[in-house]
Design an enzyme around this catalytic site. Structure first.
Site, PDB file in Angstrom:
ATOM      1  CG  ASP A 234      19.326 -12.382  12.466  1.00 49.70           C
ATOM      2  OD1 ASP A 234      20.256 -13.017  11.949  1.00 49.70           O
ATOM      3  OD2 ASP A 234      18.452 -11.783  11.806  1.00 49.70           O
TER       4      ASP A 234
ATOM      5  CD  GLU B  33      24.132 -12.070  11.905  1.00 52.01           C
ATOM      6  OE1 GLU B  33      24.500 -12.897  11.053  1.00 52.01           O
ATOM      7  OE2 GLU B  33      22.953 -11.677  11.994  1.00 52.01           O
TER       8      GLU B  33
END
Length: 737
Positions: free
Chosen positions: A376, A412
């Protein structure tokens, strides 16, 4: 503030009482961070470089019956404190008390009244209870800092999460190791996937065990996915503002600890049996999925922690070594630098942060058995101050690590900081979520047709062709020929964050009222189109057009070069009723509804069929970027872009927004069928001339206007003329093998 008042009234805490700890035995050799069982007790090591003393505290019971045994640790080298304590066994709860300067302006937040969670704890007792005692600084009844920002003397032992001593699970030796070219990722939430799945026992619904139930596994296998990517399962603590609204961070992007699994996702029987049973349930889930040939990828959040900004709670890192773990302003050490939008960012210039991340990743691979990670806000992990380092030490370490270099590593590739968009700029062997693919395909199939039907126009098709061919412009560069490779692009249309596939075709605007933020949260850049009615409708013309748009998107995703990722429920037209930011919705808004109507079953069968075609035909799974040349021993180009006449598209047509019909001829290299994809982005049908190819007939395999897969006997001679449906994706095979 009603939630806080209720918590205060039900959770009584005492003032911290200092007392002389017992000494611990010194460790004579190298020590592992954390608390580890030995034959006679435990070895302990913790990082707290600015502390003047560190105690480990073993806790029994809660509330007025709490007893606490404290032991002084010994200061060793490089900011570590360690010791050996005899007589400690598995199941023992513990935490740390850290002494040192209280100087918030210089980033020093030591407060021995706070019993801190071990960053290396393998299990936790619970989620912390939101209470003023959870803050190292004094707060008022609304949890706002007192003007003095002085140290709070309330003992947090009864409101914080504690670590739990557990046995080492043992090394896992079963991994499917599915090759990238065969990988299809299914992004799902442990709870939402099975919470309403009535075909499995009630106790298993919404749990780790439910993910691995035979009914769930059979569904994943029949759909055709090879890897399940689970939203965060690290233990979590919801943000205070959510807790005060009686909500939670359902997605789990608020990590409490990077080793311990989230207890609330386990079966009640596992919770009752204790932390070891929860770990066993997670390991069992992974093992059963592996036996079915399905990999497990974890969405992990190493970029920040649940402690939020400088006025947030102190549960672990902040109390141990605030200025070492978190990024801060170099001229004002008490001011945190935030590139994550959460109030804090871990500082990946620091050795302890990199080591914690690597140790955690290896633990989940070796001891739990997972097969990869999705990072993330990964740009924060590769930051050196405000700069992004393509060859950051963390990424060099992962690429060369004998354990981590063998699993799937997915970025990401953005964060909230300066220069935060870095798609395609991470190093091999990692892959990136490709937001350019998402935006291009949404524009072509959704917003541009809407614009054209309302008197506007679309864009040219250069970017569309580039995305479908594998995004070589983003992933094909580097010192090594071929760059990071075609499998480094994780192609997706939707993910947990944003509209579902159904809602992308059913709403022009977000509808996040249930989140309690006056619909201000969530992105406004949805590239969606309701096809004529906002939300639910009984107009079958609109519903049919929506389904066709979904099938166009699915086909583009499945047959594009790269690795496809599907958001769970898209294949059954899951709706969140226009909520594009359901992060706090542990409810039917987020859960999959498994009571399907005919249209939902047809969509599921279509996605399964498309994935089966991808699996069975290597022509859809290129292992390198297309060159537009004829490979040795072949007679046609590896890919050729053609116009409606069946001939090579002239250069000028690539720049013409009115040209919205493309043919892509892909070679099967004599080992597989050749594939002809015909894309009509016009709202009216078009006549096309099929290419010559190898001079063999073309048979129609699938069309996005079909409500469900069907067998076709239509065969066309090379150079034949046919009419293509409006806004459609049509697949032909030639020279079948």
């Amino acid at each position: 503030m009603e939630g806080v008042t209720t918590l205060q009234s039900t959770t009584q805490v005492s003032r911290y009482t200092a007392r002389k700890p017992e000494p611990s035995l010194p460790l004579t050799g190298p020590c592992r961070l954390g608390v580890h069982l030995t034959g006679h007790g435990v070895d302990v090591a913790v990082f707290a470089s600015h502390a003047t003393a560190v105690e480990i505290c073993f806790v029994d019971g809660f509330g007025p019956h709490t007893s606490e045994r404290r032991y002084n640790l010994n200061k060793t080298f490089h900011g570590r404190w360690s010791g050996r304590i005899p007589g400690i066994r598995a199941g023992q709860a513990y935490g740390f008390r850290v002494h040192g300067r209280w100087d918030p302006e210089h980033g020093l937040r030591h407060n021995p009244a706070k019993l801190l969670l071990d960053p290396y704890a393998r299990a936790v007792t619970r989620e912390p209870i939101l209470h003023p005692a959870l803050f190292s600084h004094a707060v008022d009844a609304d949890l706002n800092p007192e003007p003095s920002f002085g140290a709070d003397d309330r003992d947090s032992a009864d409101v914080n999460a504690l670590g739990v001593v557990v046995d080492e699970p043992g090394v896992v030796d079963h991994h499917p190791y599915i090759s990238w070219d065969r990988t299809v990722i299914y992004e799902a939430h442990v709870v939402g996937l099975t919470k309403q799945l009535e075909a499995i026992p009630e106790e298993l619904r919404g749990t780790y065990a439910g993910v691995a139930h035979p009914v769930t596994i059979d569904y994943l296998k029949s759909l055709g996915v090879t890897a399940i990517e689970l939203l965060p399962i690290h233990s979590k603590m919801s943000e205070p503002f959510l807790t005060m609204q009686n909500k939670e961070n359902y997605w789990g992007y608020s990590t409490l600890n990077f080793f311990a699994p989230e207890p609330s996702y386990a079966m009640q029987s596992s919770i009752d049996a204790g932390p070891q049973a929860i770990i066993d349930e997670v390991r069992g889930m992974v093992k059963l999925l592996h036996e079915a040939g399905i990999e497990v990828i974890l969405d992990v959040v190493y970029n920040h922690t649940a402690e939020a900004g400088g006025d947030g709670p102190t549960v672990s890192f902040r109390g141990l070594d605030n200025s070492m773990y978190y990024r801060h302003n170099s001229s004002r050490p008490g001011q945190l630098v935030d590139s994550t939008g959460t109030g804090n960012s871990l500082d990946f210039r620091r050795h302890p942060v990199i080591q914690l991340t690597l140790d955690s990743l290896r633990y989940w691979v070796e001891q739990i058995g997972v097969d990869g990670f999705r990072f993330d806000l990964a740009v924060t992990l590769a930051r050196e101050g405000n700069s992004f380092n393509h060859n950051h030490p963390l990424y060099v370490a992962m690429a060369t690590d004998p354990v981590l270099s063998r699993v799937k590593l997915i970025n990401e590739p953005w964060d909230m900081g300066h220069g935060g968009w870095r798609t395609g700029q991470f190093p091999a062997p990692t892959a990136d979520w490709n937001d350019r693919f998402r935006d291009t395909l949404r524009s072509f199939w959704i917003t541009e047709p809407a614009s054209i039907l309302h008197g506007g126009h679309g864009g040219d098709q250069r970017d569309l062709a580039t995305r479908l061919a594998g995004s070589a412009d983003l992933f094909g560069h580097g010192r090594v020929p071929g760059g990071r490779g075609v499998h480094s692009t994780i192609n997706f249309i939707t993910a947990h964050d944003g509209f579902t596939m159904h809602d992308l075709t059913a709403y022009n605007h977000k509808h996040n009222e249930a989140n309690g933020e006056n619909n201000r949260d969530g992105t406004d850049n949805n590239r969606s189109w309701n096809h004529g009615a906002e939300g639910e409708t009984s107009d079958e013309t609109i519903l049919s057009a929506r389904r066709t748009s979904m099938r166009n998107l699915f086909a583009s995703l499945v047959f594009a070069g790269g690795t496809p990722m599907i958001a769970a429920g898209d294949e059954i037209m899951k709706t969140q009723h226009g909520n594009n930011n359901a992060y706090c919705q542990n409810s039917q808004i987020s859960w999959l509804d498994w009571n399907l109507d005919d249209d939902q079953r047809n969509m599921r069968d279509t996605v399964s069929y498309l994935l089966r075609l991808r699996r069975d035909h290597s022509v859809f799974r290129p292992k390198s970027f297309y060159t537009g040349a004829i490979a040795k021993g072949d007679s046609i180009k590896d890919i050729e872009w053609l116009d409606h006449t069946g001939h090579l598209i002239p250069d000028f047509k690539w720049f013409d927004p009115n040209v919205r019909l493309l043919q892509a001829m892909r070679s099967g290299f004599g080992q597989d069928a050749d594939a002809l994809i015909v894309i009509n982005g016009n709202p009216t049908s078009r006549v096309v001339t099929l290419p010559e190819g190898r001079g063999t007939p073309f048979s129609i395999e699938w069309c996005s206007h079909w409500e469900k897969p069907r067998r076709s006997t239509e065969v066309y001679a090379p150079g034949a003329i046919t009419r293509i449906e409006p806004l459609s994706f049509t697949l032909f095979f030639a020279n079948p093998r």
